[in-house]
Design a protein around this motif. Structure first.
Motif, PDB file in Angstrom:
ATOM      1  N   LYS A 105     -53.203  34.279  64.197  1.00 35.19           N
ATOM      2  CA  LYS A 105     -52.883  35.695  63.998  1.00 35.19           C
ATOM      3  C   LYS A 105     -51.565  36.009  64.692  1.00 35.19           C
ATOM      4  N   GLU A 106     -50.704  36.733  64.016  1.00 37.60           N
ATOM      5  CA  GLU A 106     -49.422  37.157  64.564  1.00 37.60           C
ATOM      6  C   GLU A 106     -49.337  38.674  64.456  1.00 37.60           C
ATOM      7  N   ASN A 107     -49.397  39.327  65.626  1.00 37.09           N
ATOM      8  CA  ASN A 107     -49.434  40.792  65.680  1.00 37.09           C
ATOM      9  C   ASN A 107     -50.617  41.338  64.883  1.00 37.09           C
ATOM     10  N   GLY A 108     -51.738  40.626  64.996  1.00 37.29           N
ATOM     11  CA  GLY A 108     -52.950  41.062  64.321  1.00 37.29           C
ATOM     12  C   GLY A 108     -53.020  40.723  62.847  1.00 37.29           C
ATOM     13  N   VAL A 109     -52.014  40.035  62.352  1.00 38.97           N
ATOM     14  CA  VAL A 109     -51.968  39.704  60.928  1.00 38.97           C
ATOM     15  C   VAL A 109     -52.224  38.204  60.762  1.00 38.97           C
ATOM     16  N   ASP A 110     -53.049  37.847  59.791  1.00 37.26           N
ATOM     17  CA  ASP A 110     -53.337  36.440  59.530  1.00 37.26           C
ATOM     18  C   ASP A 110     -52.083  35.720  59.063  1.00 37.26           C
ATOM     19  N   ALA A 111     -51.863  34.545  59.597  1.00 36.37           N
ATOM     20  CA  ALA A 111     -50.695  33.749  59.226  1.00 36.37           C
ATOM     21  C   ALA A 111     -51.052  32.268  59.323  1.00 36.37           C
ATOM     22  N   ILE A 112     -50.179  31.409  58.818  1.00 33.09           N
ATOM     23  CA  ILE A 112     -50.378  29.961  58.910  1.00 33.09           C
ATOM     24  C   ILE A 112     -49.096  29.324  59.446  1.00 33.09           C
ATOM     25  N   ARG A 113     -49.247  28.139  60.052  1.00 32.82           N
ATOM     26  CA  ARG A 113     -48.095  27.427  60.584  1.00 32.82           C
ATOM     27  C   ARG A 113     -48.354  25.918  60.485  1.00 32.82           C
ATOM     28  N   PRO A 114     -47.314  25.116  60.420  1.00 28.17           N
ATOM     29  CA  PRO A 114     -47.494  23.660  60.371  1.00 28.17           C
ATOM     30  C   PRO A 114     -48.151  23.154  61.645  1.00 28.17           C
ATOM     31  N   TYR A 115     -48.962  22.108  61.498  1.00 30.15           N
ATOM     32  CA  TYR A 115     -49.616  21.528  62.665  1.00 30.15           C
ATOM     33  C   TYR A 115     -49.278  20.048  62.842  1.00 30.15           C
ATOM     34  N   ASP A 116     -49.451  19.249  61.802  1.00 33.52           N
ATOM     35  CA  ASP A 116     -49.280  17.804  61.922  1.00 33.52           C
ATOM     36  C   ASP A 116     -47.870  17.414  61.475  1.00 33.52           C
ATOM     37  N   THR A 148     -35.106  13.096  65.601  1.00 30.22           N
ATOM     38  CA  THR A 148     -34.987  12.012  64.621  1.00 30.22           C
ATOM     39  C   THR A 148     -34.373  12.486  63.306  1.00 30.22           C
ATOM     40  N   TYR A 149     -34.451  13.782  63.063  1.00 27.02           N
ATOM     41  CA  TYR A 149     -33.954  14.373  61.816  1.00 27.02           C
ATOM     42  C   TYR A 149     -34.604  13.735  60.590  1.00 27.02           C
ATOM     43  N   ARG A 150     -35.844  13.337  60.757  1.00 27.99           N
ATOM     44  CA  ARG A 150     -36.606  12.865  59.612  1.00 27.99           C
ATOM     45  C   ARG A 150     -37.065  14.061  58.776  1.00 27.99           C
ATOM     46  N   PRO A 151     -37.094  13.937  57.463  1.00 26.80           N
ATOM     47  CA  PRO A 151     -37.691  14.996  56.632  1.00 26.80           C
ATOM     48  C   PRO A 151     -39.199  15.046  56.886  1.00 26.80           C
ATOM     49  N   LEU A 152     -39.677  16.141  57.447  1.00 15.98           N
ATOM     50  CA  LEU A 152     -41.091  16.291  57.779  1.00 15.98           C
ATOM     51  C   LEU A 152     -41.828  16.989  56.646  1.00 15.98           C
ATOM     52  N   MET A 153     -42.932  16.417  56.208  1.00 13.55           N
ATOM     53  CA  MET A 153     -43.686  17.043  55.125  1.00 13.55           C
ATOM     54  C   MET A 153     -44.169  18.435  55.520  1.00 13.55           C
ATOM     55  N   ALA A 154     -44.462  18.623  56.804  1.00 13.20           N
ATOM     56  CA  ALA A 154     -44.941  19.923  57.267  1.00 13.20           C
ATOM     57  C   ALA A 154     -43.945  21.043  56.997  1.00 13.20           C
ATOM     58  N   MET A 155     -42.656  20.685  56.932  1.00 15.55           N
ATOM     59  CA  MET A 155     -41.615  21.699  56.755  1.00 15.55           C
ATOM     60  C   MET A 155     -41.200  21.864  55.291  1.00 15.55           C
ATOM     61  N   ILE A 156     -41.842  21.132  54.392  1.00 16.07           N
ATOM     62  CA  ILE A 156     -41.453  21.172  52.977  1.00 16.07           C
ATOM     63  C   ILE A 156     -42.416  22.028  52.160  1.00 16.07           C
ATOM     64  N   TYR A 157     -43.437  22.548  52.787  1.00 13.27           N
ATOM     65  CA  TYR A 157     -44.408  23.382  52.083  1.00 13.27           C
ATOM     66  C   TYR A 157     -43.731  24.575  51.414  1.00 13.27           C
ATOM     67  N   LYS A 158     -44.092  24.829  50.174  1.00  7.94           N
ATOM     68  CA  LYS A 158     -43.555  25.952  49.403  1.00  7.94           C
ATOM     69  C   LYS A 158     -44.637  27.012  49.239  1.00  7.94           C
ATOM     70  N   GLU A 159     -44.425  28.138  49.885  1.00  9.73           N
ATOM     71  CA  GLU A 159     -45.422  29.210  49.840  1.00  9.73           C
ATOM     72  C   GLU A 159     -45.117  30.171  48.691  1.00  9.73           C
ATOM     73  N   ASN A 160     -45.088  29.649  47.504  1.00  8.49           N
ATOM     74  CA  ASN A 160     -44.779  30.452  46.332  1.00  8.49           C
ATOM     75  C   ASN A 160     -45.975  30.469  45.385  1.00  8.49           C
ATOM     76  N   PRO A 161     -46.234  31.617  44.740  1.00 16.44           N
ATOM     77  CA  PRO A 161     -47.327  31.659  43.752  1.00 16.44           C
ATOM     78  C   PRO A 161     -47.053  30.651  42.631  1.00 16.44           C
ATOM     79  N   GLY A 162     -48.096  29.955  42.242  1.00 21.10           N
ATOM     80  CA  GLY A 162     -47.942  28.994  41.162  1.00 21.10           C
ATOM     81  C   GLY A 162     -47.392  27.651  41.591  1.00 21.10           C
TER      82      GLY A 162
END
Length: 352
Positions: free
Chosen positions: A227-238, A270-284
């Protein structure tokens, strides 16, 4: 003389000779027959249980399929979980998996410390309740193990994820994974799903969704709800699922043989492309979009059993400067297997 003649006739009577021979033969057989044990139970042949296995068993591993339709082909899945704490949310989520439970075997390994004892008591109660309940909910089998080694790593989230704790923590986790894998994998196992004990939310169709890609190794994207300021949210973990970078390869060349690169720390850019940072939060967004990986995390990791059978395990030591699940990824690639991730397919870790 008449008396003497009668005795002579009786001695030469054929019947007398036959009886004497029978008695002699019986005495000889008695002497030659080996003695039997005094216990009546041991003197009788033990009946073979119905359906008992013959002394020699044959298995055709080529008949164990791993396909994009695991339910249709009735493929056995082994779900393995190293467990330090028992989370009810994890267990509830596990029970909701829609893959047929009669095709699933479960395996758990717990530390031999106080935390492990507490978790074991809860896990044991949960397992007994399910396995004695309705048949449709029961799993094919359940194995519960206790580690034969100690780990002094703190289980407080901030402390166990500190960079200085990683070598000991990841090495202990690798040893636990290997012990669990080598003990439980069977000749009929088609897939191995590694599912961490703090994975509390996944799609119910997790197994068949991942298997539908028919990849040797595939991993979803692990996030965390908060929760961020009382609002549900998500964040990368792994952050352990990544593609290799030239910078990380150059960094490894300058390291000692026992040094390990740990991903997700500012002290090791390492500047590796992390899958956690490639998530697309777009409808569809296509949740089955793939990306090829060089490292994988183990929070929810589906592996074809043949990858493990071919020798890919979790190194508890520096292997090409990688360890545990990332070291496993390197081993799998050295065995000519490709690894894939699903950046838009989310599973959720417990938020402490």
């Amino acid at each position: 003389m008449a008396f003497t003649s009668a005795r002579s006739i009786r001695r030469t009577n054929p019947i007398t000779l036959v009886l004497g021979f029978v008695l002699f033969l019986g005495f000889v057989l008695f002497l030659l027959t080996p003695s039997t044990p005094s216990s009546p139970a041991s003197s009788l042949p033990r009946p073979q249980p119905k359906g008992s296995r013959p002394p020699i068993r044959h298995f055709q591993l080529n008949n164990v399929t791993t396909t994009g339709d695991p339910i249709g082909n009735e493929e056995r899945v082994l779900i393995l979980t190293p467990m330090v704490k028992f989370y009810q949310e994890y267990w509830d989520n596990l029970l909701k998996l829609s893959y047929p439970h009669e095709l699933i075997e479960l395996g758990f390994i717990l530390p031999k410390d106080r935390n492990g004892a507490i978790a074991l008591k809860k896990l044991d109660a949960a397992v007994k309740k399910v396995q004695s309940g309705p048949k449709k909910n029961r799993f094919k089998g359940v194995t519960i193990m206790r580690q034969d080694f100690d780990s002094t790593v703190s289980q407080v989230e901030k402390e166990r994820h500190a960079l200085k704790a990683q070598t000991e923590r990841r090495a202990a986790m690798a040893r636990a994974r290997n012990s669990l894998l080598f003990t439980t994998i069977g000749t009929e196992t088609a897939w191995v799903l590694w599912l961490d004990a703090d994975m509390v939310e996944t799609p119910h169709s997790l197994i068949q969704d991942l298997a539908s890609h028919n990849r040797p190794v595939i991993v979803p994207n692990c996030f965390q709800r908060y929760k961020e300021n009382g609002v549900d949210a998500i964040r990368p973990y792994d952050y352990n699922s990544w593609a290799e970078s030239d910078i990380a390869l150059d960094m490894a060349k300058k390291m000692g043989p026992d040094d390990v690169i740990y991903e997700g720390y500012t002290d090791m850019p390492t500047y590796r492309p992390l899958m956690a940072m490639i998530y697309k939060e777009n409808p569809g967004t296509d949740i089955h979009e793939e990306m090829e990986l060089d490292g994988v995390g183990g929070t929810a990791l589906l592996v074809k059993a043949d990858v493990h059978r071919d020798g890919a395990m979790f190194p508890p030591f520096s292997f090409y400067h990688l360890i545990e699940t990332e070291g496993f990824a390197k081993m799998a690639k050295r065995l000519q297997y490709k690894l894939y991730g699903l950046p838009n397919y989310l599973v959720y870790h417990y938020n402490e």
